[in-house]
Design a protein around this motif. Structure first.
Motif, PDB file in Angstrom:
ATOM      1  N   PRO A  74       0.815  -1.216   0.000  1.00  0.00           N
ATOM      2  CA  PRO A  74       0.000   0.000   0.000  1.00  0.00           C
ATOM      3  C   PRO A  74       0.857   1.278   0.000  1.00  0.00           C
ATOM      4  CG  PRO A  74      -0.868  -1.569   1.582  1.00  0.00           C
ATOM      5  CD  PRO A  74       0.449  -2.113   1.106  1.00  0.00           C
ATOM      6  N   TYR A  75       1.983   1.247   0.721  1.00  0.00           N
ATOM      7  CA  TYR A  75       2.840   2.431   0.753  1.00  0.00           C
ATOM      8  C   TYR A  75       3.365   2.761  -0.643  1.00  0.00           C
ATOM      9  CZ  TYR A  75       6.791   5.515   1.520  1.00  0.00           C
ATOM     10  OH  TYR A  75       7.671   6.569   1.442  1.00  0.00           O
ATOM     11  N   LEU A  76       3.882   1.772  -1.347  1.00  0.00           N
ATOM     12  CA  LEU A  76       4.403   2.010  -2.693  1.00  0.00           C
ATOM     13  C   LEU A  76       3.285   2.441  -3.646  1.00  0.00           C
ATOM     14  CD1 LEU A  76       6.963  -0.939  -2.974  1.00  0.00           C
ATOM     15  CD2 LEU A  76       7.437   1.468  -2.468  1.00  0.00           C
ATOM     16  N   GLN A  77       2.103   1.886  -3.449  1.00  0.00           N
ATOM     17  CA  GLN A  77       0.953   2.308  -4.261  1.00  0.00           C
ATOM     18  C   GLN A  77       0.611   3.767  -3.976  1.00  0.00           C
ATOM     19  OE1 GLN A  77      -2.435  -0.251  -3.697  1.00  0.00           O
ATOM     20  NE2 GLN A  77      -1.295  -2.084  -4.255  1.00  0.00           N
ATOM     21  N   ASP A  78       0.549   4.126  -2.681  1.00  0.00           N
ATOM     22  CA  ASP A  78       0.218   5.502  -2.291  1.00  0.00           C
ATOM     23  C   ASP A  78       1.222   6.509  -2.850  1.00  0.00           C
ATOM     24  OD1 ASP A  78      -2.007   4.689  -0.907  1.00  0.00           O
ATOM     25  OD2 ASP A  78      -1.117   4.934   1.084  1.00  0.00           O
ATOM     26  N   ARG A  79       2.467   6.083  -2.957  1.00  0.00           N
ATOM     27  CA  ARG A  79       3.503   6.968  -3.495  1.00  0.00           C
ATOM     28  C   ARG A  79       3.375   7.125  -5.006  1.00  0.00           C
ATOM     29  NH1 ARG A  79       6.889  10.295  -2.225  1.00  0.00           N
ATOM     30  NH2 ARG A  79       8.837   9.276  -2.694  1.00  0.00           N
ATOM     31  N   GLY A  80       2.498   6.332  -5.602  1.00  0.00           N
ATOM     32  CA  GLY A  80       2.253   6.467  -7.033  1.00  0.00           C
ATOM     33  C   GLY A  80       3.209   5.689  -7.909  1.00  0.00           C
ATOM     34  N   TYR A  81       3.983   4.786  -7.313  1.00  0.00           N
ATOM     35  CA  TYR A  81       4.923   4.004  -8.112  1.00  0.00           C
ATOM     36  C   TYR A  81       4.178   2.974  -8.941  1.00  0.00           C
ATOM     37  CZ  TYR A  81       8.464   6.035  -5.075  1.00  0.00           C
ATOM     38  OH  TYR A  81       9.262   6.903  -4.396  1.00  0.00           O
ATOM     39  N   LYS A  82       4.672   2.802 -10.142  1.00  0.00           N
ATOM     40  CA  LYS A  82       4.079   1.831 -11.048  1.00  0.00           C
ATOM     41  C   LYS A  82       5.198   0.987 -11.639  1.00  0.00           C
ATOM     42  CE  LYS A  82      -0.148   4.015 -11.750  1.00  0.00           C
ATOM     43  NZ  LYS A  82      -0.637   4.007 -10.449  1.00  0.00           N
ATOM     44  N   PRO A  83       4.932  -0.286 -11.859  1.00  0.00           N
ATOM     45  CA  PRO A  83       5.931  -1.109 -12.541  1.00  0.00           C
ATOM     46  C   PRO A  83       6.175  -0.571 -13.953  1.00  0.00           C
ATOM     47  CG  PRO A  83       4.198  -2.459 -11.572  1.00  0.00           C
ATOM     48  CD  PRO A  83       3.756  -1.033 -11.470  1.00  0.00           C
ATOM     49  N   THR A  84       7.433  -0.600 -14.372  1.00  0.00           N
ATOM     50  CA  THR A  84       7.748  -0.165 -15.724  1.00  0.00           C
ATOM     51  C   THR A  84       7.928  -1.388 -16.605  1.00  0.00           C
ATOM     52  OG1 THR A  84      10.088  -0.083 -15.207  1.00  0.00           O
ATOM     53  CG2 THR A  84       8.857   1.955 -14.982  1.00  0.00           C
ATOM     54  N   GLY A  85       7.517  -1.276 -17.807  1.00  0.00           N
ATOM     55  CA  GLY A  85       7.667  -2.389 -18.740  1.00  0.00           C
ATOM     56  C   GLY A  85       7.028  -3.652 -18.194  1.00  0.00           C
ATOM     57  N   VAL A  86       5.760  -3.571 -17.833  1.00  0.00           N
ATOM     58  CA  VAL A  86       5.086  -4.715 -17.227  1.00  0.00           C
ATOM     59  C   VAL A  86       5.117  -5.897 -18.191  1.00  0.00           C
ATOM     60  CG1 VAL A  86       2.930  -5.578 -16.268  1.00  0.00           C
ATOM     61  CG2 VAL A  86       3.611  -3.229 -15.842  1.00  0.00           C
ATOM     62  N   ILE A  95      10.676  -1.239 -10.685  1.00  0.00           N
ATOM     63  CA  ILE A  95       9.956  -0.053 -10.246  1.00  0.00           C
ATOM     64  C   ILE A  95      10.998   1.002  -9.890  1.00  0.00           C
ATOM     65  CG2 ILE A  95       8.359   0.903  -8.552  1.00  0.00           C
ATOM     66  CD1 ILE A  95       7.439  -2.053  -8.101  1.00  0.00           C
ATOM     67  N   TYR A  96      10.938   2.142 -10.551  1.00  0.00           N
ATOM     68  CA  TYR A  96      11.851   3.239 -10.234  1.00  0.00           C
ATOM     69  C   TYR A  96      11.241   4.047  -9.095  1.00  0.00           C
ATOM     70  CZ  TYR A  96      14.509   1.885 -14.236  1.00  0.00           C
ATOM     71  OH  TYR A  96      15.279   1.153 -15.100  1.00  0.00           O
ATOM     72  N   VAL A  97      12.055   4.273  -8.066  1.00  0.00           N
ATOM     73  CA  VAL A  97      11.569   4.922  -6.852  1.00  0.00           C
ATOM     74  C   VAL A  97      12.502   6.054  -6.442  1.00  0.00           C
ATOM     75  CG1 VAL A  97      10.434   2.825  -6.014  1.00  0.00           C
ATOM     76  CG2 VAL A  97      12.766   3.332  -5.292  1.00  0.00           C
ATOM     77  N   ASP A  98      12.051   6.813  -5.484  1.00  0.00           N
ATOM     78  CA  ASP A  98      12.848   7.849  -4.843  1.00  0.00           C
ATOM     79  C   ASP A  98      12.586   7.705  -3.349  1.00  0.00           C
ATOM     80  OD1 ASP A  98      14.313  10.078  -4.138  1.00  0.00           O
ATOM     81  OD2 ASP A  98      12.754  11.502  -4.696  1.00  0.00           O
ATOM     82  N   GLU A  99      13.331   6.823  -2.715  1.00  0.00           N
ATOM     83  CA  GLU A  99      13.117   6.491  -1.304  1.00  0.00           C
ATOM     84  C   GLU A  99      14.449   6.482  -0.569  1.00  0.00           C
ATOM     85  OE1 GLU A  99      10.186   6.189   0.137  1.00  0.00           O
ATOM     86  OE2 GLU A  99       9.037   6.244  -1.709  1.00  0.00           O
ATOM     87  N   ILE A 109      13.755  -0.747  -7.557  1.00  0.00           N
ATOM     88  CA  ILE A 109      13.402  -1.987  -6.868  1.00  0.00           C
ATOM     89  C   ILE A 109      13.049  -3.012  -7.938  1.00  0.00           C
ATOM     90  CG2 ILE A 109      11.774  -3.123  -5.305  1.00  0.00           C
ATOM     91  CD1 ILE A 109      11.220  -0.362  -4.084  1.00  0.00           C
ATOM     92  N   ILE A 110      13.498  -4.230  -7.724  1.00  0.00           N
ATOM     93  CA  ILE A 110      13.073  -5.340  -8.575  1.00  0.00           C
ATOM     94  C   ILE A 110      12.240  -6.266  -7.703  1.00  0.00           C
ATOM     95  CG2 ILE A 110      13.837  -7.392  -9.818  1.00  0.00           C
ATOM     96  CD1 ILE A 110      16.131  -5.767 -10.904  1.00  0.00           C
TER      97      ILE A 110
END
Length: 178
Positions: A74-86, A95-99, A109-110
């Motif tokens: 839920p935290y990663l979802q709330d931050r708006g992160y989306k898998p790239t190249g699904v 998933i490219y993040v800024d954490e 993150i993989i």
């Protein structure tokens, strides 16, 4: 002609009053500042919440995965992160993040779809990351083939230099490697 110069300022003043009234009638809807702030709070980075996700990474025990293109956290979802190249057939999703994790910036993150590997790409030298992970998790790494690793009943936890950037580290857990 004198009347023109007398009525022109009056006409301009009336026009300005009418325009101001029109703008007031069609102004933006009222925004509840507190409500908007509460909505946005979950969007901001929260280091403690991000660290909770990885609290058992050293034991290769996380509940973070991607299924049908949706991140389970839920935290990663709330931050708006989306898998790239699904492409779940590849076995993992990026998933490219800024954490921030334990004071280090995490940029990628993989997560597994069918694979057993979870990996975090950390912007810090491997020696610094290794030392912090040993301190945080209360563990010691062995050196195997130029990588730091620790085996547990749940898998193999590793830290090694990134192949993408020499001053970057990869923190990885493979639950199929006990």
């Amino acid at each position: 002609m004198k009347l023109f110069f007398i009525f022109l300022p009056i006409a301009l003043a009336l026009s300005s009053i009418y325009e101001a009234q029109s703008r007031q009638d069609s102004k933006w809807p009222e925004i509840n500042i507190q409500e908007e702030t509460n909505k946005q709070q979950s969007v901001y980075r929260n280091e403690e919440e991000f660290e909770k996700i990885w609290a058992s990474l050293h034991e290769c025990s996380t509940n973070v995965f991607v299924a049908n293109g949706v991140i389970s956290s839920p935290y990663l979802q709330d931050r708006g992160y989306k898998p790239t190249g699904v492409n779940e057939s590849s076995g993992y999703i990026t998933i490219y993040v800024d954490e921030i994790l334990y004071g280090f910036k995490v940029r990628k993150i993989i997560l597994p779809t069918t694979w057993s590997i979870v990996a975090l790409f950390v912007k810090a030298p491997v020696e610094d990351v290794k030392a912090e992970l040993e301190k945080r998790y209360g563990i010691l790494f062995d050196t195997v083939d130029g990588r730091y690793e620790r085996r547990s009943a749940n898998g193999k936890f590793q830290v090694f230099s990134s192949y993408e950037a020499p001053l970057e580290s990869i923190v990885q857990c493979d639950s199929n490697q006990q």
